[in-house]
Design a protein around this motif. Structure first.
Motif, PDB file in Angstrom:
ATOM      1  N   THR A   1       0.620  -1.420  -0.130  1.00 61.55           N
ATOM      2  CA  THR A   1      -0.331  -0.223   0.118  1.00 61.55           C
ATOM      3  C   THR A   1       1.240   1.544   0.100  1.00 61.55           C
ATOM      4  OG1 THR A   1      -1.387  -1.053   1.398  1.00 61.55           O
ATOM      5  CG2 THR A   1      -1.736   1.361   1.181  1.00 61.55           C
ATOM      6  N   ILE A   2       0.824   2.067  -1.200  1.00 62.99           N
ATOM      7  CA  ILE A   2       1.347   3.705  -1.178  1.00 62.99           C
ATOM      8  C   ILE A   2       0.286   4.203  -0.553  1.00 62.99           C
ATOM      9  CG2 ILE A   2       3.084   5.153  -2.386  1.00 62.99           C
ATOM     10  CD1 ILE A   2       2.471   1.241  -3.422  1.00 62.99           C
ATOM     11  N   LEU A   3       0.506   5.240   0.278  1.00 62.94           N
ATOM     12  CA  LEU A   3      -0.285   6.567   0.334  1.00 62.94           C
ATOM     13  C   LEU A   3       0.223   7.843   0.473  1.00 62.94           C
ATOM     14  CD1 LEU A   3      -2.614   7.446   1.986  1.00 62.94           C
ATOM     15  CD2 LEU A   3      -1.421   8.108   4.342  1.00 62.94           C
ATOM     16  N   PHE A   4       0.119   8.317  -0.691  1.00 59.20           N
ATOM     17  CA  PHE A   4       0.634  10.151  -0.464  1.00 59.20           C
ATOM     18  C   PHE A   4      -0.397  11.669  -0.012  1.00 59.20           C
ATOM     19  CE2 PHE A   4       0.442   6.970  -4.428  1.00 59.20           C
ATOM     20  CZ  PHE A   4       2.093   6.743  -4.574  1.00 59.20           C
ATOM     21  N   ALA A   5       0.203  11.424   1.009  1.00 55.49           N
ATOM     22  CA  ALA A   5      -0.266  12.341   1.283  1.00 55.49           C
ATOM     23  C   ALA A   5       0.423  14.140   0.951  1.00 55.49           C
ATOM     24  CB  ALA A   5       0.018  12.432   3.329  1.00 55.49           C
ATOM     25  N   SER A   6      -0.582  14.988   1.743  1.00 56.75           N
ATOM     26  CA  SER A   6       0.102  16.138   1.681  1.00 56.75           C
ATOM     27  C   SER A   6       1.796  16.752   1.683  1.00 56.75           C
ATOM     28  CB  SER A   6      -0.747  17.328   2.107  1.00 56.75           C
ATOM     29  OG  SER A   6      -0.506  17.151   3.701  1.00 56.75           O
ATOM     30  N   ASP A   7       2.644  15.320   2.753  1.00 58.36           N
ATOM     31  CA  ASP A   7       3.905  16.190   2.974  1.00 58.36           C
ATOM     32  C   ASP A   7       4.788  14.674   2.802  1.00 58.36           C
ATOM     33  OD1 ASP A   7       2.909  14.777   5.151  1.00 58.36           O
ATOM     34  OD2 ASP A   7       4.160  15.990   6.644  1.00 58.36           O
ATOM     35  N   ALA A   8       4.110  13.800   2.719  1.00 57.70           N
ATOM     36  CA  ALA A   8       5.379  12.736   1.843  1.00 57.70           C
ATOM     37  C   ALA A   8       4.863  11.704   2.199  1.00 57.70           C
ATOM     38  CB  ALA A   8       5.771  12.245   3.870  1.00 57.70           C
ATOM     39  N   ILE A   9       5.349  10.288   1.297  1.00 57.00           N
ATOM     40  CA  ILE A   9       4.706   9.582   0.675  1.00 57.00           C
ATOM     41  C   ILE A   9       4.946   8.155   2.087  1.00 57.00           C
ATOM     42  CG2 ILE A   9       4.426   7.442  -0.998  1.00 57.00           C
ATOM     43  CD1 ILE A   9       6.390  10.253  -2.670  1.00 57.00           C
ATOM     44  N   THR A  10       4.027   7.400   1.977  1.00 56.08           N
ATOM     45  CA  THR A  10       4.739   6.625   3.215  1.00 56.08           C
ATOM     46  C   THR A  10       3.971   4.934   2.041  1.00 56.08           C
ATOM     47  OG1 THR A  10       3.663   7.307   4.956  1.00 56.08           O
ATOM     48  CG2 THR A  10       3.657   5.030   4.912  1.00 56.08           C
TER      49      THR A  10
END
Length: 598
Positions: free
Chosen positions: A513-522
Motif C-alpha cells: 500500500t502506498i499512501l500519498f499525503a500532503s507532505d510525504a509518501i508512506t
C-alpha cells in the motif's frame, strides 16, 4: 569510381548555417557511392554497413536502400562545395541503386527487411518517406533515365497503396505506429508532385482512423501496445515533421496538430524538468521497446557518431501553433549560439572530420538529408518560458491526475503535492522490459531524485521476493481517495481532492500500500517471509548521501525514514548527468517506510 571530394579546397565559410554537418558527409560520400554494386545479381545494392546493423546489411533489406536519398542529394544539390553535382559516374550509381530498389519490391508493393520475402510494414512505409524526398530532389535536379524515373514513381505509389490497403500492414501499424506514420509524409510528398485522387482518399481515410486506432486515449502512440519515449522522440518526430511540412496551411494540418496536442499533453505529465534547465527526466519504466531515461536539448552536430549524441528534439515545427512543444525545443537564441559553436568547432579542426565508422548504425544516415528543406521553427526564450510555466506540475502544486488506456487497462497516475510530484504506473505488463510502480519522484527545487530504470531488477523501484522484482509483473491495483474507491476509466481526468491510496497484491500472499499525503509518501509492505525493497536514487556530482538514508541536493534533502537498515549500491546506469544509486531495505514479514523532503 568516384574520387574523394577535395574538402581542403573549400572552407567552413562555404557552408551555410544549415550545412555545418555536411563536410563530414561530403568527405565520406565517395565511399558510400563507390559501394554501390555495379555488376552481378546485386547490381545497385549499397554494399557498405553505414546505416543499420552490420548483420542486416543484406540485399533483401530495403532499409539499407534508404541511402538512395544520399546519392540523390549529392547528385541533385547545386552548391559550390558539391563536386558531385550532376556527375556522370554518380548518375550511373544512382540509377543502378534505383533500379535495384524497384527490383526488390514485391508485386503487391511491399518491401522486405529481415529476410528474402519477409515483407513487412517498416521496410515498406519507411521507403515511402525517404523516396518521397528523393523524388522531390529528382524533380528539380539533373535528368536521370526517364523510363527508370517513371518506374521509381510507380514503385513509390505501389508502396503507399500497399501501406494503406493491406490488412496485415494495418494490424502491424496499430502496434508499431512509428512505422506506419512514415507513410503520412511519404504520401503527402508524393501527392505534392503527382496528384492522385485515389491515393488521397486512402490517405485521408487512414489519417482519420489513426486518431483512435494508433493513439491511446491516454495520449501516447502505440508501440507494442504501450508508450515508448525513444520512438516518438526519434522516428515519430521525423514522421510528423515531414507530414506537417506538406500539410501546413491545408485542412489536413489540423489532424497532425491534434495528434501532437494529445501527445505533448501526455508527455507533459511524464517528463519532469530539471530546475537548472539541463533537460527532463522521463517516466522511463513504462517504455515498451527502447530505453530512454532523459531528454536533453538538441545541439548542432557535425555528422557521424556525433549525431547520436546531439540531443533528442531538433525542431518543434508544430510549436508555431501549439504551445506545449515549445517547452522542449531549443530557442531562437540558443539555436544561434549553437550554430556559432558548431561553426567554431568546424573551423578549429578544418578540414578534418570524424572518421567513417563502418559497422556503426548511424555512420552515414539518410536522415542527414531528409529534412533539409522542411519547415523549421524555434520559440523565443519568452515563448519557451511561457510554455514551461504551463507544464502541469509547475502550473499547479496540488492535484491527482489519472490516464487510462482503452486497449489494455494500463493506469498512469500522477500525484502533485506542494513538496513532491510522482508518476505511478499500474496494470498489465505489455513488454518484458517494463517496470511498474513508482516511476518518478521530483521536487520543485531539487528536480528528479528517484527514477525506475527500464529492463532492470536492481535499479527499478519495487519489492524483490525470492530474487524477483514484483513490479516487473502485472499490477492489479485498487485506488482510493480518503477511503472512497476510484474506478479507473479510459481517457484522462483529474481525480477528486484528498489523500490517494494505492494497494496491490505481492505474489499470492502479500500486499503493498502506498499512501500519498500532503507532505510525504508512506509505503507499507506485507509479505510472509524475507523480501527487499529497492529504491533507485539519482545522485548528481555535487549531491551527498548521509547515513545511507538522506540524499541532499542544494538546500533540499530527500529522507527515507525506516526502522530497518538501509544500504546503498552504485550502478553503472545514468539519467542525464546523474548516477543511479540503489538503496536497499531488507525486511521480513512487514516493512513501513516514509519518503519526505526537508
Amino acid at each position: 569510381m568516384l574520387n574523394p571530394a577535395p574538402v581542403a579546397d573549400f572552407s567552413p565559410a562555404d557552408f551555410a548555417d544549415g550545412e555545418l554537418d555536411l563536410p563530414y558527409y561530403l568527405s565520406h560520400f565517395h565511399r558510400v557511392a563507390n559501394a554501390v554494386e555495379m555488376d552481378g545479381p546485386d547490381r545497385g545494392f549499397i554494399n557498405i554497413s553505414v546505416w543499420r546493423r552490420p548483420k542486416d546489411n543484406k540485399p533483401h533489406n530495403a532499409r539499407i536502400m534508404e541511402n538512395i536519398l544520399a546519392l540523390a542529394f549529392f547528385f541533385c544539390t547545386d552548391r559550390p562545395w558539391n563536386v558531385f553535382y550532376a556527375q556522370p559516374d554518380l548518375r550511373q550509381r544512382l540509377e543502378a541503386a534505383l533500379d535495384f530498389w524497384c527490383g526488390i519490391q514485391n508485386g503487391d508493393g511491399r518491401f522486405s527487411e529481415y529476410g528474402p520475402g519477409n515483407w513487412n510494414l517498416a521496410a515498406t512505409a519507411f521507403a515511402t518517406k525517404f523516396m518521397g524526398q528523393t523524388l522531390h530532389l529528382l524533380d528539380s535536379g539533373p535528368d536521370i533515365d526517364s523510363a527508370l524515373h517513371e518506374r521509381v514513381i510507380a514503385a513509390d505509389r505501389k508502396a503507399l497503396y500497399a501501406t494503406f490497403t493491406i490488412d496485415e500492414l494495418q494490424t502491424q501499424g496499430r502496434n508499431f505506429t512509428n512505422q506506419y506514420a512514415n507513410a503520412w509524409g511519404g504520401a503527402l510528398a508524393y501527392l505534392d508532385l503527382f496528384p492522385d485522387a485515389e491515393l488521397e482518399r486512402l490517405l485521408d481515410q487512414r489519417l482519420e482512423e489513426s486518431l483512435t486506432e494508433f493513439q491511446s486515449p491516454a495520449g501516447y502512440f502505440y508501440e507494442r501496445s504501450g508508450p515508448d519515449w525513444g520512438y516518438f522522440l526519434g522516428t515519430h518526430h521525423s514522421d510528423i515533421h515531414v507530414a506537417y511540412h506538406y500539410a501546413r496551411g491545408t485542412d489536413r494540418a489540423s489532424i497532425f496538430l491534434e495528434k501532437e496536442r494529445r501527445w505533448y499533453d501526455w508527455f507533459s505529465y511524464n517528463a519532469v524538468r530539471e530546475p537548472d534547465g539541463t533537460g527532463y527526466a522521463l517516466n522511463s519504466g513504462v517504455e515498451t521497446r527502447q530505453q530512454r531515461a532523459f531528454l536533453t536539448e538538441y545541439r548542432a552536430n557535425l555528422g557521424g557518431a556525433e549525431r547520436s549524441n546531439s540531443g533528442d528534439i531538433d525542431t518543434t515545427a508544430l510549436g508555431e501553433v501549439l504551445e506545449l512543444p515549445r517547452a522542449y525545443g531549443r530557442t531562437v537564441e540558443a539555436h544561434a549560439r549553437d550554430i556559432a559553436d558548431a561553426r567554431a568547432r568546424l573551423e578549429a579542426n578544418w578540414p578534418a572530420v570524424a572518421p567513417l565508422q563502418v559497422g556503426e548504425f548511424w555512420a552515414f544516415t539518410p536522415y542527414a538529408f531528409l529534412h533539409r528543406d522542411h519547415i523549421t521553427w524555434y520559440p523565443t526564450l519568452e515563448q519557451k518560458e511561457a510554455a514551461t510555466a504551463m507544464l502541469p506540475y509547475i502550473a499547479r502544486d496540488h492535484f491527482t491526475h489519472q490516464r487510462v488506456d482503452s486497449r489494455h487497462p494500463v493506469v498512469f497516475t500522477f500525484v502533485r503535492r506542494p513538496t513532491y510530484y510522482v508518476a505511478f504506473n499500474t496494470g498489465p505488463v505489455l513488454s518484458a522490459q517494463q517496470r511498474y510502480g513508482l516511476g518518478l519522484l521530483w521536487h520543485p527545487r531539487a528536480g528528479a531524485v528517484l527514477q525506475s530504470q527500464t529492463d532492470t531488477d536492481h535499479a527499478a523501484w519495487g519489492t524483490v521476493v525470492n530474487g524477483t522484482l514484483c513490479e516487473k509483473a502485472d499490477i492489479a491495483a485498487v485506488f482510493r481517495i480518503d477511503g472512497d474507491p476510484v474506478i479507473p476509466r479510459p481517457g484522462r481526468r483529474d481525480l477528486p481532492d484528498g489523500d490517494l491510496e494505492i494497494t496491490y497484491p505481492l505474489g499470492e500472499s502479500g500486499s503493498k500500500t502506498i499512501l500519498f499525503a500532503s507532505d510525504a509518501i508512506t509505503v507499507s509492505v506485507n509479505y510472509p517471509g524475507a523480501f527487499t525493497e529497492v529504491l533507485p536514487l539519482l545522485k548528481g556530482e555535487l549531491d551527498t548521501i548521509k547515513n545511507g538514508s538522506v540524499l541532499t541536493r542544494g538546500d533540499v534533502s530527500l529522507c527515507i525514514e525506516t526502522e530497518n537498515a538501509l544500504t546503498l549500491s552504485d550502478t553503472d546506469l545514468k539519467s542525464g548527468d546523474r548516477q543511479v544509486v540503489t538503496a536497499y531495505i531488507n525486511a521480513e514479514n512487514t516493512l513501513t517506510y516514509r519518503i519526505a523532503f526537508q
